[in-house]
Design a protein around this motif. Structure first.
Motif, PDB file in Angstrom:
ATOM      1  N   MET A 121       0.768  -1.060  -0.013  1.00  0.00           N
ATOM      2  CA  MET A 121       0.574   0.051  -0.381  1.00  0.00           C
ATOM      3  C   MET A 121       0.760   1.569   0.072  1.00  0.00           C
ATOM      4  SD  MET A 121      -2.359   0.032   3.358  1.00  0.00           S
ATOM      5  CE  MET A 121      -2.883  -1.922   3.414  1.00  0.00           C
ATOM      6  N   ILE A 122       0.623   2.613  -0.861  1.00  0.00           N
ATOM      7  CA  ILE A 122       0.712   3.448  -0.573  1.00  0.00           C
ATOM      8  C   ILE A 122      -0.232   4.210  -0.371  1.00  0.00           C
ATOM      9  CG2 ILE A 122       2.021   5.399  -1.995  1.00  0.00           C
ATOM     10  CD1 ILE A 122       3.333   3.529  -3.683  1.00  0.00           C
ATOM     11  N   ALA A 123       0.017   5.540   1.051  1.00  0.00           N
ATOM     12  CA  ALA A 123      -0.480   5.949   1.453  1.00  0.00           C
ATOM     13  C   ALA A 123      -0.715   7.468   0.922  1.00  0.00           C
ATOM     14  CB  ALA A 123      -0.895   5.490   2.844  1.00  0.00           C
ATOM     15  N   ALA A 124      -2.153   8.063   0.526  1.00  0.00           N
ATOM     16  CA  ALA A 124      -2.250   9.335   0.945  1.00  0.00           C
ATOM     17  C   ALA A 124      -2.102   9.970   2.784  1.00  0.00           C
ATOM     18  CB  ALA A 124      -3.269  10.575   0.114  1.00  0.00           C
ATOM     19  N   GLU A 125      -2.048  11.313   2.456  1.00  0.00           N
ATOM     20  CA  GLU A 125      -1.466  11.589   3.840  1.00  0.00           C
ATOM     21  C   GLU A 125      -2.862  11.284   5.204  1.00  0.00           C
ATOM     22  OE1 GLU A 125       1.960  15.071   3.969  1.00  0.00           O
ATOM     23  OE2 GLU A 125       0.367  15.344   2.744  1.00  0.00           O
ATOM     24  N   ASN A 126      -3.993  11.508   4.286  1.00  0.00           N
ATOM     25  CA  ASN A 126      -5.211  11.373   4.605  1.00  0.00           C
ATOM     26  C   ASN A 126      -6.225  10.771   5.426  1.00  0.00           C
ATOM     27  OD1 ASN A 126      -5.659  11.509   1.966  1.00  0.00           O
ATOM     28  ND2 ASN A 126      -8.184  12.251   2.126  1.00  0.00           N
ATOM     29  N   ALA A 127      -5.233   9.509   4.392  1.00  0.00           N
ATOM     30  CA  ALA A 127      -5.679   7.534   4.998  1.00  0.00           C
ATOM     31  C   ALA A 127      -5.981   7.753   6.395  1.00  0.00           C
ATOM     32  CB  ALA A 127      -4.499   6.779   4.161  1.00  0.00           C
ATOM     33  N   LYS A 128      -7.129   6.981   6.324  1.00  0.00           N
ATOM     34  CA  LYS A 128      -6.772   6.352   7.912  1.00  0.00           C
ATOM     35  C   LYS A 128      -8.173   4.702   7.553  1.00  0.00           C
ATOM     36  CE  LYS A 128      -9.226  10.558   9.939  1.00  0.00           C
ATOM     37  NZ  LYS A 128      -7.623  11.171  10.350  1.00  0.00           N
ATOM     38  N   PHE A 129      -7.159   4.326   8.444  1.00  0.00           N
ATOM     39  CA  PHE A 129      -7.047   3.019   7.933  1.00  0.00           C
ATOM     40  C   PHE A 129      -8.294   2.169   9.497  1.00  0.00           C
ATOM     41  CE2 PHE A 129      -3.873   3.759   5.751  1.00  0.00           C
ATOM     42  CZ  PHE A 129      -3.567   3.582   4.884  1.00  0.00           C
ATOM     43  N   GLY A 130      -8.814   1.237   9.899  1.00  0.00           N
ATOM     44  CA  GLY A 130      -9.989   0.448  10.904  1.00  0.00           C
ATOM     45  C   GLY A 130     -10.436  -0.544  10.548  1.00  0.00           C
ATOM     46  N   GLN A 131     -10.543  -1.544  11.287  1.00  0.00           N
ATOM     47  CA  GLN A 131     -11.050  -2.802  11.301  1.00  0.00           C
ATOM     48  C   GLN A 131     -12.856  -1.992  12.475  1.00  0.00           C
ATOM     49  OE1 GLN A 131      -9.097  -4.169   8.644  1.00  0.00           O
ATOM     50  NE2 GLN A 131     -11.489  -5.053   9.328  1.00  0.00           N
ATOM     51  N   PRO A 132     -13.618  -1.797  12.223  1.00  0.00           N
ATOM     52  CA  PRO A 132     -14.799  -1.356  13.327  1.00  0.00           C
ATOM     53  C   PRO A 132     -15.843  -2.069  13.208  1.00  0.00           C
ATOM     54  CG  PRO A 132     -14.626   0.623  11.253  1.00  0.00           C
ATOM     55  CD  PRO A 132     -13.896  -0.657  11.057  1.00  0.00           C
ATOM     56  N   GLU A 133     -16.072  -3.140  11.936  1.00  0.00           N
ATOM     57  CA  GLU A 133     -16.972  -4.154  12.315  1.00  0.00           C
ATOM     58  C   GLU A 133     -17.407  -3.922  13.564  1.00  0.00           C
ATOM     59  OE1 GLU A 133     -13.985  -4.298  11.258  1.00  0.00           O
ATOM     60  OE2 GLU A 133     -14.602  -5.287   9.126  1.00  0.00           O
ATOM     61  N   ILE A 134     -16.562  -4.100  14.899  1.00  0.00           N
ATOM     62  CA  ILE A 134     -17.399  -4.873  16.068  1.00  0.00           C
ATOM     63  C   ILE A 134     -18.196  -3.851  16.148  1.00  0.00           C
ATOM     64  CG2 ILE A 134     -16.123  -2.950  17.157  1.00  0.00           C
ATOM     65  CD1 ILE A 134     -16.173  -6.345  18.468  1.00  0.00           C
ATOM     66  N   LYS A 135     -18.706  -2.743  16.051  1.00  0.00           N
ATOM     67  CA  LYS A 135     -19.414  -1.605  16.230  1.00  0.00           C
ATOM     68  C   LYS A 135     -20.972  -1.861  15.559  1.00  0.00           C
ATOM     69  CE  LYS A 135     -16.489   1.995  16.617  1.00  0.00           C
ATOM     70  NZ  LYS A 135     -15.775   3.618  16.288  1.00  0.00           N
ATOM     71  N   ILE A 136     -20.778  -2.488  14.681  1.00  0.00           N
ATOM     72  CA  ILE A 136     -22.011  -3.002  13.757  1.00  0.00           C
ATOM     73  C   ILE A 136     -22.525  -4.476  14.154  1.00  0.00           C
ATOM     74  CG2 ILE A 136     -22.308  -1.270  12.474  1.00  0.00           C
ATOM     75  CD1 ILE A 136     -21.139  -3.024  10.461  1.00  0.00           C
ATOM     76  N   GLY A 137     -21.779  -4.673  15.392  1.00  0.00           N
ATOM     77  CA  GLY A 137     -22.140  -6.483  15.566  1.00  0.00           C
ATOM     78  C   GLY A 137     -21.415  -7.794  14.879  1.00  0.00           C
ATOM     79  N   ILE A 138     -20.554  -7.331  14.516  1.00  0.00           N
ATOM     80  CA  ILE A 138     -20.130  -7.818  13.588  1.00  0.00           C
ATOM     81  C   ILE A 138     -18.438  -8.935  14.070  1.00  0.00           C
ATOM     82  CG2 ILE A 138     -21.779  -8.447  11.891  1.00  0.00           C
ATOM     83  CD1 ILE A 138     -19.968  -7.055   9.512  1.00  0.00           C
ATOM     84  N   ILE A 139     -17.617  -9.107  13.315  1.00  0.00           N
ATOM     85  CA  ILE A 139     -16.271  -8.675  13.390  1.00  0.00           C
ATOM     86  C   ILE A 139     -15.486  -8.973  11.103  1.00  0.00           C
ATOM     87  CG2 ILE A 139     -15.570 -10.467  15.486  1.00  0.00           C
ATOM     88  CD1 ILE A 139     -14.674 -12.836  13.860  1.00  0.00           C
ATOM     89  N   PRO A 140     -14.060  -8.619  11.586  1.00  0.00           N
ATOM     90  CA  PRO A 140     -13.700  -8.572   9.627  1.00  0.00           C
ATOM     91  C   PRO A 140     -13.946 -10.216   9.456  1.00  0.00           C
ATOM     92  CG  PRO A 140     -12.437  -7.311  11.349  1.00  0.00           C
ATOM     93  CD  PRO A 140     -12.906  -8.376  12.420  1.00  0.00           C
ATOM     94  N   GLY A 141     -13.928  -9.905   8.225  1.00  0.00           N
ATOM     95  CA  GLY A 141     -14.989 -11.435   7.209  1.00  0.00           C
ATOM     96  C   GLY A 141     -13.587 -11.521   6.832  1.00  0.00           C
TER      97      GLY A 141
END
Ligand code: HXC
Length: 259
Positions: A121-141
């Motif tokens: 990955m090459i990222a721009a300065e505004n990139a944001k990464f996350g695995q927020p699945e837990i907040k909607i009742g699941i996990i990364p799949g």
């Protein structure tokens, strides 16, 4: 081939570029998009003129995750029965030429997982990464619980997966999730320069190098991903998955009951 959810072009006749294009949904990844992405990448992979590919999104979002509007109504029987995600999410892993993710804006949930399926990955300065699945009742799949700890270590990965907190580009670079961070207006130039330099390399060695690095990265991964998928499916049997997704779509705070 006409696509509706992606845009496809080539640069210098040798770099295949796929731009995810569902701007209203911040490039949320639905079946159609993943099918189209898979078809486009396979076509580039089979084209002898192409030496490298780039997957990118918009300035605001690489991809904000799998499409919650589509997933919200799924039951355990749906996701287990159809083996949700296997059909079109695994395609990118079968591509033999290198795929670079050029990430700007949000790369969340399945978006972060898709970026991690790319070779780097090459990222721009505004990139944001996350695995927020837990907040909607699941996990990364789509491999997130397996690839994130391998990429950034257990502690940071566990914190992100358990709290859903996002990581900015600088932290992602420090943690080793991205190979480097560049100014946003230079993102495509930098990704293209990297792709063109790969195109200059001997193609068989490039494929062999990719295969060898992935061998190191993916040891034991299949079992982990299978385990993750079963747990991912099982969460569609919970009330909190329904509540989490319904609340997201209704733009209200979810009331979880731990059941
Ligand atoms: C469907 C989505 C979406 C998503 C955003 N949108 N993310 N639709 N699925 N994942 C839609 C919104 O509903 C909204 O539609 C529009 O895109 C703009 O989003 P906003 O929320 O208004 O934008 P903003 O306030 O800037 O917030 C951006 C955001 C937020 C922080 C990225 O959208 C967000 O939290 N999105 C969900 C992120 C997430 O939970 N991802 C993980 C999904 S689960 P309208 O119609 O209102 O304009 C997952 C599981 C993968 O990925 C498992 C393997 C397949």
């Amino acid at each position: 081939m006409t696509y509706e959810t992606i845009e496809v072009r080539t640069e210098a006749g040798k770099v295949g570029i796929v731009t995810l294009n569902r701007p209203k949904q911040l490039n949320a990844l639905n079946d159609q998009l993943m099918d189209e992405l898979g078809t486009a990448l396979k076509a580039f992979d089979a084209d002898p003129a192409i030496g490298c590919m780039i997957v990118t999104g918009s300035e605001k979002a690489f991809a904000a995750g799998a499409d919650i509007a589509a997933m919200a109504k799924y039951t355990y029987a749906d996701v287990y029965g159809k083996d949700f995600i296997t059909r079109n999410w695994e395609t990118i892993r079968s591509v033999r030429k290198p795929v670079i993710a050029a990430v700007s804006g949000f790369a969340l949930g399945g978006g972060c997982e898709l970026a991690m399926m790319c070779d780097f990955m090459i990222a721009a300065e505004n990139a944001k990464f996350g695995q927020p699945e837990i907040k909607i009742g699941i996990i990364p799949g789509a491999g997130g619980t397996q690839r994130l700890p391998r990429a950034i270590g257990k502690s940071k990965a566990m914190e992100m997966v358990l709290t859903g907190r996002m990581m900015d580009a600088a932290e992602a670079e420090r943690a080793g999730l991205v190979s480097r961070v560049v100014p946003i207006d230079k993102l495509m130039d930098e990704a293209l320069a990297a792709a063109l330099s790969i195109c200059e390399m001997p193609g068989l060695a490039v494929m062999a190098a990719k295969e060898a690095v992935n061998r190191s990265f993916e040891g034991g991964l299949s079992d982990g991903v299978m385990f993750e998928r079963r747990v991912f499916h099982s969460l569609y049997g919970t009330e909190d998955q329904k509540e989490g997704m319904d609340a997201f779509l209704a733009k209200r705070k979810p009331a979880f009951k731990n059941r």
